[in-house]
Design a protein around this motif. Structure first.
Motif: not given
Length: 592
Positions: A494-522
């Motif tokens: 995500i560090d690379h995706a945000i600062h190099v590729e321009g990742m926005e909040e929705k795909p960021f949240m989708d990736f962490l919640v759905n692919e790395t199983f983090q809770e919404e607050r985390e």
């Protein structure tokens, strides 16, 4: 998790202080090249400390406890002059003739000079990152009263002196920060941290005013009133000017390669690091799937031996949900952290995993002026302040969170997950590693400690505890441990995706919640943290992989003679340099 910088020295604090008090200049460099380098290092460190009084207090050098940093052009010019002078002196030294330890320190000092110059001249964080300004303003007061390094009356009078200087510091911050360059996330985080400085004054300084005599009490109270008025004035500027005008881009973009290098000591390309992380993401998720099937009972039968990515995610999420339901109530979060600290300490001692500290560690509520970036951190004393407390700080659950948000947070930091947090931050993670590091005789090495070595050790320590049997035969504990591994791996992605590729909040949240199983607050907290930092999030993964590789190669070298405690003590005996130097020192390889 965020860790505070760790520092040590080539000359003792007392020796440096005595030198300054006598007004003497360092002795002329001796003919021996190691003595020449030590004299250079001592001179650099003294200059470094003088230009950073607030950091000096945290390091344990208390000559400038009444002073505060100069954040103006004049202050930056003094730092640049020191960089130039030190670099020229380093260039005159034949490093091949230095001892191996001094070769490491010389390389680290060179990287430090390059990193400082990059930060001031290219990154220019002083003009757009208000959080670096609060590090000075908030740290100036907190570092004086958090630990008992001197009698309380003495520390309170230093605090009074700094509070008297706070209005000028904050006024200078308003001059330095250009709202059009400040990102909105930085400005809003700054709002909370600046307001938190008032709690430091009220709860940690004024609450102890009775330790002073009448005249000193009057001065302290007046200084506190002055400082609080300045903070409130600054708060109005933040809310009325900085936040409305904040138009900066939080992505470092073209500067990411250099930022990654200075943040992680990674010597490869950002593309290579990203590719490696993605491979490990798939590997760890597959391992989690296998554990998940063992926990799902009859429901596991619907999943095939070779699942689709969606099937794999579904099964892992279902098993993670079982663990997430077992969480401490909100009011027991700190008690849970204390209990896991005691348990982890007893376990590490019983298993003789490594030599444990003889200095205390305390679980505390994270100071308000530092909240808003990370959930927890380890704050160790400076290497010149021996035997003082280490703080395992946890950010309290925000009072304005909804019940749903609180539940989400506690699902992330459930009863098993709290063990992982405690192991990482305290035992045998940061607390133990920094204690070992502060015993290394080189002050330069601790001042210039490697974040990736430090963070990587803490992640590696989580693996060590699981491998040693901490948690017993509980598959869900192993599953939670692997989920933490996914967090580390995803940090790099995500560090690379945000600062190099321009990742926005929705795909960021989708990736962490759905692919790395983090809770919404985390995930939401990580979205904030990832935007106010760059490079640092990747340091966990870089350092973790380096620690695993060194351990693997040392086991192969030792064979049947391998002893885990001896290895850990040896690996930690070199301070906190970049891991490649630890490898070179352990294996007697050329220093490069």
């Amino acid at each position: 998790m965020q860790i505070i910088s760790r520092r040590t020295a080539l000359m003792s604090g007392a020796a440096i202080a005595a030198l300054a008090a006598c007004g003497e200049k360092p002795a002329a460099p001796a003919a021996n090249v190691d003595d020449t380098f030590k004299a250079l290092g001592t001179k650099w460190l003294d200059g470094y400390i003088k230009t950073r009084p607030v950091s000096a207090t945290a390091m344990g050098d208390h000559r400038f406890d009444s002073e505060i940093d100069d954040i103006s052009d004049t202050g930056r010019a003094a730092k640049i002059a020191l960089i130039t002078e030190t670099r020229e002196a380093l260039a005159a030294i034949d490093r091949t003739k230095l001892s191996r330890d001094n070769q490491v320190d010389a390389a680290m000092l060179t990287d430090q000079l390059d990193g400082e110059e990059f930060t001031m001249n290219e990154l220019q964080s002083y003009a757009w990152d208000p959080l670096t300004h609060n590090d000075v303003a908030g740290g100036a007061l907190y570092s004086l009263v958090a630990r008992e390094f001197a009698p309380l009356p003495e520390r309170l009078l230093h605090a009074a002196a700094r509070m008297e200087k706070l209005p000028a510091l904050l006024a200078q911050s308003r001059k330095e920060l250009n709202p059009e360059r400040v990102p909105l996330i930085h400005a809003t985080t700054y709002k909370g941290q600046n307001a938190g400085n008032i709690s430091t004054i009220d709860e940690m300084i004024l609450s102890q005013v009775g330790a002073l005599g009448p005249s000193d009490q009057t001065r302290l109270k007046a200084a506190a009133d002055t400082a609080k008025a300045a903070i409130l004035e600054h708060q109005k500027w933040i809310e009325g000017t900085l936040i409305p005008g904040a138009k900066g881009n939080f992505r470092v973009e073209a500067l990411y390669d250099k930022k990654l290098r200075f943040s992680t000591d990674w010597t490869g390309t950002k593309e290579d690091l990203l590719s490696k992380a993605k491979v490990d993401l798939d590997r760890v998720t597959t391992e989690m799937y296998e554990i998940a099937l063992s926990q799902l009972g009859a429901a596991a039968k619907k999943y095939p031996a070779k699942p689709t990515p969606a099937q794999r995610r579904e099964a892992v999420a279902a098993a993670i949900d079982i663990a997430a339901r077992q969480a401490p109530p909100p009011e027991k979060l700190f008690d849970s952290a204390k209990a896991t600290l005691e348990d982890a300490t007893n376990f590490a001692r019983e298993k003789q995993l490594l030599t444990l500290p003889d200095a205390p560690v305390k679980v505390i509520e994270m100071p308000k002026f530092q909240q808003g970036v990370s959930v927890a951190y380890c704050d160790s004393p400076g290497p010149l302040d021996r035997g003082l407390d280490t703080f395992y700080a946890i950010s309290p659950i925000p009072k304005d969170w909804t019940k749903q948000q609180i539940t989400s947070f506690l699902r992330e930091y459930n009863s098993r997950s709290i063990n992982e947090l405690t192991i990482h931050e305290a035992m045998p993670g940061h607390y133990v590693q920094i204690w070992h590091s502060n015993k290394h005789p080189s002050v330069i090495r601790a001042v210039l400690s490697s974040g990736s070595f430090i963070e990587g050790w803490a992640v590696y320590a989580q693996d060590v505890m699981i491998a040693a049997g901490h948690g017993g035969n509980d598959p869900l504990r192993k599953l939670v441990n692997l989920k933490w591994a996914l967090r580390v791996i995803s940090n790099t992605i995500i560090d690379h995706a945000i600062h190099v590729e321009g990742m926005e909040e929705k795909p960021f949240m989708d990736f962490l919640v759905n692919e790395t199983f983090q809770e919404e607050r985390e995930a939401a907290l990580k979205w904030n943290r990832a935007r106010v930092s760059s490079g640092q999030l990747a340091s966990y993964y870089v350092g973790w992989q380096e620690h695993l590789a060194i351990r693997k190669d040392w086991e192969a070298k030792e064979g049947a003679a391998f002893n885990l405690m001896k290895y850990h003590d040896a690996a930690l005996s070199h301070g906190s340099p970049p891991a490649r130097f630890v490898r070179q020192l352990l294996f007697n390889e050329p220093i490069a």
